[in-house]
Design a protein around this motif. Sequence first.
Motif, PDB file in Angstrom:
ATOM      1  N   ALA A  66      44.694  38.464  45.465  1.00 49.09           N
ATOM      2  CA  ALA A  66      45.262  38.947  44.188  1.00 49.09           C
ATOM      3  C   ALA A  66      44.180  39.118  43.123  1.00 49.09           C
ATOM      4  O   ALA A  66      44.230  38.492  42.068  1.00 49.09           O
ATOM      5  N   TRP A  68      43.790  41.243  41.005  1.00 43.53           N
ATOM      6  CA  TRP A  68      44.307  41.760  39.742  1.00 43.53           C
ATOM      7  C   TRP A  68      44.377  40.668  38.680  1.00 43.53           C
ATOM      8  O   TRP A  68      44.311  40.962  37.475  1.00 43.53           O
ATOM      9  N   ARG A  69      44.492  39.406  39.117  1.00 43.33           N
ATOM     10  CA  ARG A  69      44.544  38.286  38.169  1.00 43.33           C
ATOM     11  C   ARG A  69      43.287  38.242  37.311  1.00 43.33           C
ATOM     12  O   ARG A  69      43.338  38.038  36.089  1.00 43.33           O
ATOM     13  N   TYR A  70      42.137  38.426  37.959  1.00 38.90           N
ATOM     14  CA  TYR A  70      40.879  38.386  37.232  1.00 38.90           C
ATOM     15  C   TYR A  70      40.757  39.579  36.282  1.00 38.90           C
ATOM     16  O   TYR A  70      40.177  39.467  35.198  1.00 38.90           O
ATOM     17  N   LEU A 171      47.982  32.152  30.356  1.00 34.96           N
ATOM     18  CA  LEU A 171      47.919  32.941  31.584  1.00 34.96           C
ATOM     19  C   LEU A 171      46.928  32.348  32.582  1.00 34.96           C
ATOM     20  O   LEU A 171      47.087  32.522  33.794  1.00 34.96           O
ATOM     21  N   LYS A 174      48.933  29.968  34.498  1.00 29.59           N
ATOM     22  CA  LYS A 174      49.980  30.623  35.285  1.00 29.59           C
ATOM     23  C   LYS A 174      49.387  31.351  36.492  1.00 29.59           C
ATOM     24  O   LYS A 174      49.995  31.363  37.579  1.00 29.59           O
ATOM     25  N   LEU A 175      48.224  31.969  36.326  1.00 31.18           N
ATOM     26  CA  LEU A 175      47.661  32.808  37.378  1.00 31.18           C
ATOM     27  C   LEU A 175      46.742  32.056  38.331  1.00 31.18           C
ATOM     28  O   LEU A 175      46.436  32.564  39.418  1.00 31.18           O
ATOM     29  N   ASN A 176      46.281  30.884  37.932  1.00 29.74           N
ATOM     30  CA  ASN A 176      45.407  30.111  38.808  1.00 29.74           C
ATOM     31  C   ASN A 176      46.190  29.612  40.030  1.00 29.74           C
ATOM     32  O   ASN A 176      47.315  29.118  39.893  1.00 29.74           O
ATOM     33  N   ARG A 177      45.584  29.744  41.212  1.00 25.23           N
ATOM     34  CA  ARG A 177      46.241  29.333  42.453  1.00 25.23           C
ATOM     35  C   ARG A 177      45.481  28.199  43.135  1.00 25.23           C
ATOM     36  O   ARG A 177      45.405  28.130  44.358  1.00 25.23           O
TER      37      ARG A 177
END
Length: 293
Positions: A66, A68-70, A171, A174-177
Amino acid sequence: MTEGRRGHLAMLAFSALVAGSFSLGAMAAPLIDPLALTALRFLLAGALVGAAAFATTGIRRSALQAPWRYGVLGALLSAYFVLMFEGLKTAEPVSAAAVFTLTPLMAAGFGWLTLRQRLTLRMSAALAIGAAGALWVIFRADFGKFLSLHIGKGEVIYFAGCVAHALYAPLVRKLNRGEPAVVFTFGMMIAGWFLLTTAGLPAIRATDWAALPAIVWITLVYTAVFASAATFVLLQYATMRLPAAKVMAYTYLVPSWVILWEIAMGRAAPPPLILIGVALSVLALALLLKDEA
């Protein structure tokens, strides 16, 4: 030390380092295009963070999922820095600093929208006290300056940048996995550099890099190493341990740190009444340091 307190310590260092970029950036901003400066800043900082990532945790294939997160995070932080310099072309520094103090409240709102983080009564009081202390410092304990606040084009442009900065904090969480802070920061900075270079290629080509005065290079090195690479990692680290409103509340300390930077550079010390604002900022942080029941 608890994870939460480590997050607060990271943001304390963050606020001190960011303040230095204001003092140096004010001298360099008129001498170079904001897009060109920010693109090179992201490139240098990204190289440093990337080297640290490879030397410590390494970059696993899972971190590339993903991408797109970055891009989203890189776009937000790039927009903040570019709009800050663009806004300061016409905005008075006092007015721009007043706009900056709205960031924690906006971060609290975005924290609720993205993560459903709620403000307790004590956190709300801390944010209000911190805002009052920051405004007291910004306006040099002069209520007349506050009443004469002018909202112009530059303030509006910089406000848009502050919105991007406030949205960035929640964000990240939220976006960190599960990626380490240094790896996640590296991905964000590479994405930001690509976007900045694409948008600012004409400005980069038009800049006579060899003719730039020393203060621009000093500012570039400081902002890349300390106000970008270091602070981005600190911000990533803190946002994984603290609510967005608590993270962004440290922006209230920046005006106080700027005063210390200005004194260190040989400029005149502010009037003693300024210390009232500093005390309010410290009180706000003390309230935020206490764990919620």
